[in-house]
Write a protein that holds these residues in place. Structure first.
Motif, short mmCIF file in Angstrom:
data_model
loop_
_atom_site.label_atom_id
_atom_site.label_comp_id
_atom_site.label_asym_id
_atom_site.label_seq_id
_atom_site.Cartn_x
_atom_site.Cartn_y
_atom_site.Cartn_z
N ARG A 101 62.40 29.51 76.49
CA ARG A 101 62.31 28.07 76.77
C ARG A 101 62.64 27.25 75.53
O ARG A 101 62.23 27.63 74.41
CB ARG A 101 60.88 27.73 77.22
N GLU A 151 63.55 19.12 80.78
CA GLU A 151 63.29 20.56 80.96
C GLU A 151 63.39 20.99 82.42
O GLU A 151 62.76 20.38 83.29
CB GLU A 151 61.90 20.91 80.43
N ALA A 162 56.98 29.55 74.57
CA ALA A 162 56.47 30.23 75.77
C ALA A 162 56.60 29.28 76.96
O ALA A 162 56.58 28.05 76.81
CB ALA A 162 55.00 30.61 75.56
N LEU A 163 56.70 29.86 78.18
CA LEU A 163 56.94 29.03 79.37
C LEU A 163 55.82 28.03 79.60
O LEU A 163 56.07 26.88 79.93
CB LEU A 163 57.11 29.91 80.61
N GLU A 164 54.57 28.49 79.45
CA GLU A 164 53.44 27.61 79.80
C GLU A 164 52.92 26.82 78.61
O GLU A 164 51.94 26.08 78.73
CB GLU A 164 52.29 28.44 80.39
N ASP A 165 53.58 26.94 77.45
CA ASP A 165 53.11 26.29 76.23
C ASP A 165 53.37 24.78 76.33
O ASP A 165 54.50 24.37 76.58
CB ASP A 165 53.90 26.88 75.06
N PRO A 166 52.36 23.93 76.14
CA PRO A 166 52.63 22.49 76.17
C PRO A 166 53.44 22.01 74.96
O PRO A 166 53.96 20.91 74.95
CB PRO A 166 51.23 21.86 76.19
N ASN A 195 64.06 24.94 84.80
CA ASN A 195 64.42 26.35 84.71
C ASN A 195 65.77 26.61 85.39
O ASN A 195 66.24 25.81 86.20
CB ASN A 195 63.30 27.28 85.17
N ALA A 210 63.81 32.26 85.16
CA ALA A 210 62.64 31.45 84.78
C ALA A 210 62.88 30.71 83.46
O ALA A 210 62.12 29.81 83.10
CB ALA A 210 61.42 32.35 84.65
N ARG A 263 56.31 21.41 72.09
CA ARG A 263 57.76 21.26 72.04
C ARG A 263 58.19 21.33 70.57
O ARG A 263 57.37 21.22 69.67
CB ARG A 263 58.17 19.92 72.67
#
Ligand code: NAD
Ligand code: TDX
Length: 332
Positions: free
Chosen positions: A277, A244, A129-133, A246, A209, A135
């Motif tokens: 992502r 990282e 997810a985009l906002e997931d910290p 976008n 995004a 990896r």
């Protein structure tokens, strides 16, 4: 010092690896490459003939593969069908090369007891997810999205099975998105650079995004050499350089670096199933094997890459019209 068989060595990352090996080690290299639309002899031009030779052939052809593996000290396996968009259009060659080709190589290294390093991708893990910290790590479950990434996942699993069942001496690396010289103009960064050169607006899929974790091809090469020399047999290592970004930001950086307005791009139809992502945690490679990337500044690496495409139009021009024709058929 030894003889490396590099499959796919006339492609983007494989040819960068061959250049890197010849410059930084005493190894000799045999490249086995089918020279598909993505392979280019010109990417190996000027290399010393007594240390590097090119054999045109298919990794899925056991009669071609067997004597080359028999003569090698190690096999570094880059050859693949590599482009997601093509895999959505026609998956068949992805099955043949990525799965059957890898199987054919594994059978050969099993027969000859040859060290094998398998090059793979972070895309086998699906997306974040985009906002997931979080990896990806070596423990992340496989969850591929596209025909391309599922065939790469299949090839990784074959390697693991051949290690466990047959004692093949193999390692695997899964790397994030590469950039640098010799990348085919169908891929995101070279497509946009060459579009700008041609006075065409860069093409952003959807809102842009989606995040990719960019690494310079030379850093990928140094990581692969490190694993080849010091990696533990049977282990997987993730390769990433903390890059990282976008897609919209990357297009804006390209436009700015090429002296165009940052908003001079076009939004086109999104890729079906488009992964959101990718992000790599390369702690294992860094702590266990002491690897560190050299290119920490993406803007500087991108500027060098833009310069390379400006200086090497004779290399990419022959690919450009056919690549754009394939995109037109797909509405992108
Ligand atoms: P590429 O498409 O530029 O090159 C692939 C090469 O393989 C070409 O030279 C092609 O002619 C050759 N090839 C294809 N089918 C073959 C066959 N059947 N027999 C022999 N040769 C064949 O790909 P790339 O971007 O350089 O990727 C190389 C490897 O790295 C692939 O395994 C890919 O999955 C992996 N990878 C790529 C990236 C990336 O960002 N491009 C990231 C991580 C991993
Ligand atoms: O014109 C474009 N516009 C655009 O917005 C193209 C060609 C791509 N994109 C987007 C799609 C992706 O989010 O840019 C991103 C990068 O696209 P690609 O260059 O096609 O790479 P990607 O699909 O991320 O896969 C790459 O990295 C992992 C390689 O092609 C794979 O071989 C590797 O495994």
């Amino acid at each position: 010092m030894g003889e490396l068989l590099v499959t796919g060595g006339a492609g983007f990352i494989g040819s960068n690896f061959v250049h890197y090996v010849l410059e930084n080690t005493g190894h000799t290299v045999t490249v086995l490459d089918k020279l598909t639309y993505a392979g280019n002899k010109a990417s190996l031009a000027g290399l010393p003939a007594d240390r590097c030779r090119l054999v045109r052939g298919d990794i899925a052809d056991a009669a071609v593969v067997d004597p080359l593996v028999a003569a090698a000290d190690a096999v570094v396996h880059y050859a693949a069908e590599s482009h997601n968009d093509n895999s959505l259009h026609d998956p068949a060659p992805f099955l043949e090369t990525n799965v059957i080709g890898t199987y054919t190589l594994l059978e050969a290294v099993r027969r000859h007891g040859t060290r094998f390093h398998h090059i793979s991708t972070d895309e086998v893990y699906g997306d974040l997810a985009l906002e997931d910290p979080a990896r990806f790590t070596e423990a992340t479950p496989y969850n591929p999205s596209s025909p391309y990434s599922s065939t790469k996942a299949g090839s990784d699993l074959l390697v693991r099975a051949w290690v466990r069942s047959f004692g093949v001496q193999a390692t695997i690396s899964n790397c994030s998105n590469n950039y640098g010289p010799y990348q085919h103009v169908e891929k995101f960064i070279p497509r946009q650079i060459t579009n700008v050169i041609d006075g065409v607006r860069p093409k952003l899929y959807g809102a842009g995004a989606n995040v990719r974790d960019w690494i310079h091809a030379d850093d990928h090469s140094s990581a692969v050499l490190t694993i080849l020399e010091q990696g533990r047999i049977g282990e997987t290592y993730l390769i990433g350089a903390g890059g990282e970004k976008n897609n919209r930001d990357v297009i804006e950086l390209i436009l700015e670096a090429m002296g165009r307005p940052r908003d001079a791009y076009e939004q086109v139809a999104d890729r079906p199933g488009h992964d959101l992502r990718y992000g790599i945690d390369s702690t294992k490679l860094r702590t266990e094997l002491g690897w560190t990337p050299r290119y920490s500044n993406f803007e500087a690496g991108l500027a060098n890459t833009i310069k390379w495409y400006l200086d090497n139009e004779a290399w990419w021009r022959p690919q450009k019209a056919a690549a754009e024709a394939r995109y037109r058929d797909q509405g992108r």
